[in-house]
Scaffold this motif. Structure first.
Motif, short mmCIF file in Angstrom:
data_model
loop_
_atom_site.label_atom_id
_atom_site.label_comp_id
_atom_site.label_asym_id
_atom_site.label_seq_id
_atom_site.Cartn_x
_atom_site.Cartn_y
_atom_site.Cartn_z
N SER A 39 -33.18 19.60 -12.98
CA SER A 39 -31.91 19.37 -12.28
C SER A 39 -30.77 19.61 -13.26
CB SER A 39 -31.83 17.96 -11.70
OG SER A 39 -31.85 16.99 -12.73
N GLY A 40 -29.68 20.08 -12.74
CA GLY A 40 -28.53 20.37 -13.59
C GLY A 40 -27.27 20.48 -12.77
N TYR A 41 -26.23 20.94 -13.41
CA TYR A 41 -24.94 21.08 -12.74
C TYR A 41 -24.12 22.15 -13.46
CZ TYR A 41 -23.23 18.28 -16.64
OH TYR A 41 -22.92 17.82 -17.89
N ILE A 42 -23.05 22.55 -12.82
CA ILE A 42 -22.13 23.55 -13.39
C ILE A 42 -20.78 22.87 -13.58
CG2 ILE A 42 -21.05 25.81 -13.12
CD1 ILE A 42 -23.36 26.41 -11.08
N LYS A 43 -20.25 22.96 -14.78
CA LYS A 43 -18.91 22.43 -15.08
C LYS A 43 -17.95 23.62 -15.09
CE LYS A 43 -16.31 20.36 -18.88
NZ LYS A 43 -16.44 19.87 -20.28
N MET A 44 -16.87 23.50 -14.33
CA MET A 44 -15.89 24.57 -14.23
C MET A 44 -14.56 24.10 -14.79
SD MET A 44 -17.55 25.39 -10.63
CE MET A 44 -18.08 23.71 -10.71
N THR A 45 -13.88 24.98 -15.51
CA THR A 45 -12.57 24.67 -16.07
C THR A 45 -11.62 25.81 -15.76
OG1 THR A 45 -13.61 23.47 -17.90
CG2 THR A 45 -11.30 24.10 -18.18
N LEU A 46 -10.48 25.48 -15.15
CA LEU A 46 -9.45 26.49 -14.90
C LEU A 46 -8.73 26.76 -16.22
CD1 LEU A 46 -7.96 28.19 -12.75
CD2 LEU A 46 -6.33 26.33 -12.60
N LEU A 47 -8.91 27.95 -16.77
CA LEU A 47 -8.31 28.29 -18.06
C LEU A 47 -6.85 28.71 -17.92
CD1 LEU A 47 -11.27 30.30 -19.64
CD2 LEU A 47 -10.66 27.89 -19.99
N SER A 48 -6.56 29.55 -16.95
CA SER A 48 -5.18 29.98 -16.72
C SER A 48 -5.06 30.49 -15.29
CB SER A 48 -4.76 31.06 -17.72
OG SER A 48 -5.63 32.16 -17.67
N LYS A 49 -3.82 30.54 -14.81
CA LYS A 49 -3.61 30.99 -13.43
C LYS A 49 -2.28 31.73 -13.32
CE LYS A 49 -2.25 27.75 -10.40
NZ LYS A 49 -2.29 26.54 -9.57
N ALA A 50 -2.23 32.57 -12.31
CA ALA A 50 -1.02 33.34 -12.01
C ALA A 50 -0.55 34.16 -13.20
CB ALA A 50 0.09 32.42 -11.51
N ILE A 51 -1.52 34.78 -13.91
CA ILE A 51 -1.16 35.62 -15.06
C ILE A 51 -1.42 37.09 -14.73
CG2 ILE A 51 -1.59 33.80 -16.74
CD1 ILE A 51 -4.25 35.27 -17.38
N PRO A 52 -0.65 38.00 -15.33
CA PRO A 52 -0.92 39.42 -15.14
C PRO A 52 -2.05 39.86 -16.08
CG PRO A 52 1.04 39.13 -16.47
CD PRO A 52 0.58 37.76 -16.05
N VAL A 53 -2.96 40.68 -15.56
CA VAL A 53 -4.09 41.16 -16.35
C VAL A 53 -4.33 42.63 -16.04
CG1 VAL A 53 -6.60 40.99 -16.62
CG2 VAL A 53 -5.24 38.92 -16.49
N THR A 54 -4.69 43.40 -17.05
CA THR A 54 -5.09 44.79 -16.86
C THR A 54 -6.57 44.88 -17.16
OG1 THR A 54 -2.92 45.62 -17.48
CG2 THR A 54 -4.76 47.17 -17.63
N VAL A 55 -7.33 45.42 -16.21
CA VAL A 55 -8.75 45.67 -16.39
C VAL A 55 -8.97 47.14 -16.11
CG1 VAL A 55 -11.07 45.16 -15.56
CG2 VAL A 55 -9.39 43.33 -15.70
N GLY A 56 -9.42 47.86 -17.15
CA GLY A 56 -9.55 49.31 -17.00
C GLY A 56 -8.18 49.90 -16.73
N SER A 57 -8.07 50.65 -15.65
CA SER A 57 -6.78 51.27 -15.30
C SER A 57 -6.03 50.49 -14.23
CB SER A 57 -7.02 52.71 -14.83
OG SER A 57 -7.83 52.73 -13.68
N PHE A 58 -6.51 49.30 -13.89
CA PHE A 58 -5.90 48.52 -12.82
C PHE A 58 -5.06 47.38 -13.39
CE2 PHE A 58 -9.97 50.02 -11.04
CZ PHE A 58 -9.47 50.87 -10.06
N ASN A 59 -3.87 47.21 -12.84
CA ASN A 59 -3.00 46.09 -13.21
C ASN A 59 -3.01 45.07 -12.08
OD1 ASN A 59 -2.03 47.21 -15.69
ND2 ASN A 59 -0.82 48.63 -14.46
N PHE A 60 -3.39 43.85 -12.41
CA PHE A 60 -3.43 42.78 -11.42
C PHE A 60 -2.36 41.76 -11.80
CE2 PHE A 60 -7.72 44.53 -11.74
CZ PHE A 60 -7.96 44.88 -10.42
N PRO A 61 -1.37 41.53 -10.91
CA PRO A 61 -0.25 40.65 -11.26
C PRO A 61 -0.53 39.15 -11.16
CG PRO A 61 0.07 41.52 -9.06
CD PRO A 61 -1.18 42.18 -9.62
N ASP A 62 -1.61 38.76 -10.48
CA ASP A 62 -1.84 37.33 -10.21
C ASP A 62 -3.34 37.03 -10.37
OD1 ASP A 62 -1.79 34.71 -9.37
OD2 ASP A 62 -0.87 35.13 -7.43
N VAL A 63 -3.72 36.60 -11.57
CA VAL A 63 -5.14 36.39 -11.89
C VAL A 63 -5.39 34.94 -12.29
CG1 VAL A 63 -7.00 37.04 -13.49
CG2 VAL A 63 -5.48 38.80 -12.54
#
Length: 114
Positions: A39-63
């Motif tokens: 038995s186990g569980y998953i711990k989740m932590t929100l690291l950041s929000k609503a930040i702009p990020v570029t992945v490859g050639s794509f720009n995402f304004p809200d990540v």
């Protein structure tokens, strides 16, 4: 978790209505590994929000960036740590996972919104 068979259940894996640094955990997940009950569980932590990020050639304004840590009850430390990035109106655009020995990543290289 590397369970012998698929395990079903639901839990909140993404929260966009909390501040960065907020942590939450999944319900207990039960299964077997090599026929041994685990038995186990998953711990989740929100690291950041609503930040702009570029992945490859794509720009995402809200990540949103979330860290996932996988724990087995009775075993010290996380078995695996993931980081996933979710772009608003797109979905998951990046995933990095490490079990302390091996790290793998993937990033979106194309997408289509319907």
């Amino acid at each position: 978790f590397p369970f012998d068979q698929s395990v079903t259940g639901e839990f909140i894996f993404l929260k966009d209505n909390v501040t960065a640094g907020t942590t939450w955990v999944s319900p207990t997940i039960n299964g077997t590994v090599s026929s041994v009950p685990v038995s186990g569980y998953i711990k989740m932590t929100l690291l950041s929000k609503a930040i702009p990020v570029t992945v490859g050639s794509f720009n995402f304004p809200d990540v949103i960036q979330v860290k996932y840590e996988y724990f087995v009850n009775g075993v010290p430390g996380a078995l695996e740590t993931d980081q996933r990035w979710f772009a608003k109106n797109v979905g998951e655009i990046y995933h990095s996972s490490s079990n302390g020995t091996v790290t793998y990543t993937y990033a979106v290289n194309s997408y289509q919104v319907f």
